[in-house]
Design a protein around this motif. Sequence first.
Motif, short mmCIF file in Angstrom:
data_model
loop_
_atom_site.label_atom_id
_atom_site.label_comp_id
_atom_site.label_asym_id
_atom_site.label_seq_id
_atom_site.Cartn_x
_atom_site.Cartn_y
_atom_site.Cartn_z
N GLU A 5 10.28 16.53 -49.08
CA GLU A 5 10.87 16.20 -47.78
C GLU A 5 12.23 16.87 -47.62
O GLU A 5 12.62 17.25 -46.53
CB GLU A 5 10.97 14.68 -47.62
N THR A 6 12.94 16.96 -48.74
CA THR A 6 14.23 17.68 -48.70
C THR A 6 14.01 19.12 -48.28
O THR A 6 14.75 19.66 -47.45
CB THR A 6 14.88 17.66 -50.11
N ASP A 9 13.24 19.32 -44.65
CA ASP A 9 14.47 19.18 -43.87
C ASP A 9 15.27 20.48 -43.90
O ASP A 9 15.81 20.92 -42.89
CB ASP A 9 15.35 18.06 -44.45
N GLY A 12 14.34 23.07 -41.65
CA GLY A 12 14.81 22.79 -40.29
C GLY A 12 16.12 23.51 -39.97
O GLY A 12 16.50 23.61 -38.80
N SER B 107 13.12 18.33 -35.60
CA SER B 107 13.94 17.34 -36.29
C SER B 107 13.60 15.93 -35.81
O SER B 107 13.46 15.00 -36.63
CB SER B 107 15.42 17.68 -36.03
N VAL B 110 10.23 14.95 -37.24
CA VAL B 110 10.30 14.61 -38.67
C VAL B 110 10.88 13.19 -38.84
O VAL B 110 10.40 12.42 -39.68
CB VAL B 110 11.13 15.65 -39.45
N ASP B 111 11.87 12.86 -38.04
CA ASP B 111 12.44 11.50 -38.10
C ASP B 111 11.37 10.46 -37.80
O ASP B 111 11.28 9.42 -38.47
CB ASP B 111 13.58 11.36 -37.09
N ARG B 114 8.96 10.00 -40.64
CA ARG B 114 9.51 9.20 -41.74
C ARG B 114 9.38 7.71 -41.44
O ARG B 114 9.19 6.90 -42.35
CB ARG B 114 10.98 9.55 -41.93
N GLU B 144 23.31 15.25 -47.14
CA GLU B 144 22.98 16.11 -46.01
C GLU B 144 23.59 17.49 -46.19
O GLU B 144 23.01 18.50 -45.82
CB GLU B 144 23.48 15.46 -44.73
N VAL B 147 21.41 19.54 -48.31
CA VAL B 147 20.24 20.00 -47.55
C VAL B 147 20.62 21.21 -46.71
O VAL B 147 19.86 22.17 -46.61
CB VAL B 147 19.69 18.85 -46.66
#
Lengths: 342, 214
Positions: A5-6, A9, A12, B107, B110-111, B114, B144, B147
Motif C-alpha cells: 500500500e505504501t 501511495d 500516486g 488519491s 485509494v482512501d 482503505r 507521509e 512516502v
Amino acid sequence: MKKAETMLDAVGFIDEAFIAEADEIRGKKKLTSKRKILMASAACLCVAAVGYGVCRAVIPGNSRDDRRWEYYEMSGTDNSSLDTVALIPKWEEMSITQKFYELEFQGGRYSVGGKPLASYEKVGEKLGSATLSGYDVYEDKSYTASAEIYGIEGISDECVAAVKFENDDNYYPYYCFTYKPATLGEFCEKLNLRENLTTGGVYLTGMKNGKDDNATIYFENVSTEKVWEYLLKYPDAAAAEDYDSMWLSRKGGMSANIEILGIENLSISFSDDGWLVTNLLATGKAFYIGEDAVEEFIEFLVDECEGVQIVSDAGQSGETDSDSDWSGWVSSPSKPVPEATE
Amino acid sequence: MRFFHILKPSKAFYGYISEETFLIPKREVVKMQDSMIIDLYFERNDQAIEETKAKFGRYLDAIAGNLLRDVRDSEEAVSDAYMRAWNSMPPHRPKVLSAFLAKLTRSSAVDILRKNSAQKRSDRYAVSLSELEGTLSGGCVESEMDVKMLGEAINSYIGGLPKDQRQIFVMRYFYLDSISDIAQSLGRSQSYVKSLLFRMRQRLKEHLQKGDYI
C-alpha cells in the motif's frame, strides 16, 4: 501501513507529465482493431441467431457517400473491457503455458499462443531443447521447466515453434515476437498464409451513412480470396521499422485466423495512408501497400458487397463526445453520431 | 472553443427508417480550454467545477471505476476530487490539468478503498498490490514524508525508462489498468506486458535499494 500500500501511495506522487504521457496510449485504445472486430463478429452472430437476414444495401448510389446502409444493433458490448478483468491465478492453478509463457530459443524470443496444436501430424522435426522460466507473483518464487522444441510443417521456425513440456503430451505453439519480417511477401511465405490464413467479415470506419458521417459498416461475406486480391498481393511491401512509434488511424479491418496454430480472431487492418497492419504473431507489424491499394479495396467493398451499419445500444444514456480525448474509455467506438440538421 | 451536437438513435433495431427518425433534441456542449478552467478556480467561480465535470467527468469516472468497481464509491471519489481541486487551486496552478485531476481522483479512490472492507476491494486492486509488494521487501516506510520521498525515487526511476515502458508502468500502477487493456492499447501480447512489468519491478527494487530508500 502495508508495504504494498505504501508503494501504491508512492506511485500516486508520479509526475503529472508521466501521467499525461501514459494517457496518450490509453487514448489509443479506442482505435485498436481487435475490439472492433470482436464487436462486429458479435453482431454477425446476433444476426444469424435472431434471423435478421436483412443485410442489404437499401439505396445503392454511384459514390461512396451516396451508399446507404441498414442499421444493426448489438447489445452489451460497450463495457466489455470492464467485465473481463481477470485475477492472476495462483501458481498451482495455472496451466503449464500460463506458468511458462515465454521461450528463448536460437536467439529469438517467443511467447505462448494459447491452445495446444490441434493436429500433431503437423509437428515437424525436433529443433532442440530449452529451459523455460516462470515466476509466481504471489510467492515471489522463480521456477523452470524443461521442454523439447519442434518445428511445425510448412511454417518457419523463425516465426513459430512447437513446445512439448516434460510429462505433457501436448505441443504448444509459441510465437516469436522478436521476428521482424522485411516485407509482406516474406511474412506471408514464412507463415504459409496462402494455405493457412482465413479471414472474417470486414468493417470500415468513418463512413458516411445518411446524416451520420462516422458510421462503422460491417461486410459479412468477404472471402479470404478477395483479401488476397486486394490487400495481400504486394510481396514487396516493406515492413515499418518503427511500428511501435507509429500512429496509425485504422480505416478498417477484419479478423484473421490460422487454424493450424489455433489462432482465432486476431486482426488484419488497414489505414487510409496505405498501411496494412496485423497482430499475427503476438506483436504489431505494418507493411506499406500504398494508399491506392487501400482505396481500391474500400471501393470494392462499397460497390460490390452488402453491409450493415453497426450500432451499439449500450450506454445510450451516456454522452457521445466525438471531440473528447477520453471518449474511448466509456463509449462504443461504433456508436453513430449523426450530425444535427439545423 | 468548439461546438458540437450529441444525437443518439431511439430504437433497438431499426431496419430501414427515414433518417429523421434518429434525431432527438440536440444538446450543445461547450468545451473550455484547460487554462480557462484553471482561471475560474482562481477567480473562485463555482462554474469551475461544472466546466471540470463537463470536460473531464467521464475520464475521472473511469479512473475511479478502475480502482473501486463500484458506481457509488466511484461517484464519491470523483466528488471528493472536485472538492480537493477546489481547495488546492489557488495556490496550485497545475501544468497538466487532466493529470492533476487524475492524481486527485486516484488519491480519493485509494482512501475509499482503505475504508472499504477487504471483501469489497476490487480484484484489480489486490493484484496490483501483490505485484508491488515484492518491490519494497525489507523496507520500512512509515511517514507521509517517506512516502513522498519514495514517490520521488519512483519518479527518478521511471524518468530513466524508455517512453513506452514508462507508459506501461504508469498505466498498470497509477491507473491500475488490467494487463489485457494495456496489451490491447499497445498492440502487444499480454505475455509481453507481464514480462516487461516483472523486469521493471525487479529493476525498481534494485534502484530503491541502491538509493537506500529501502
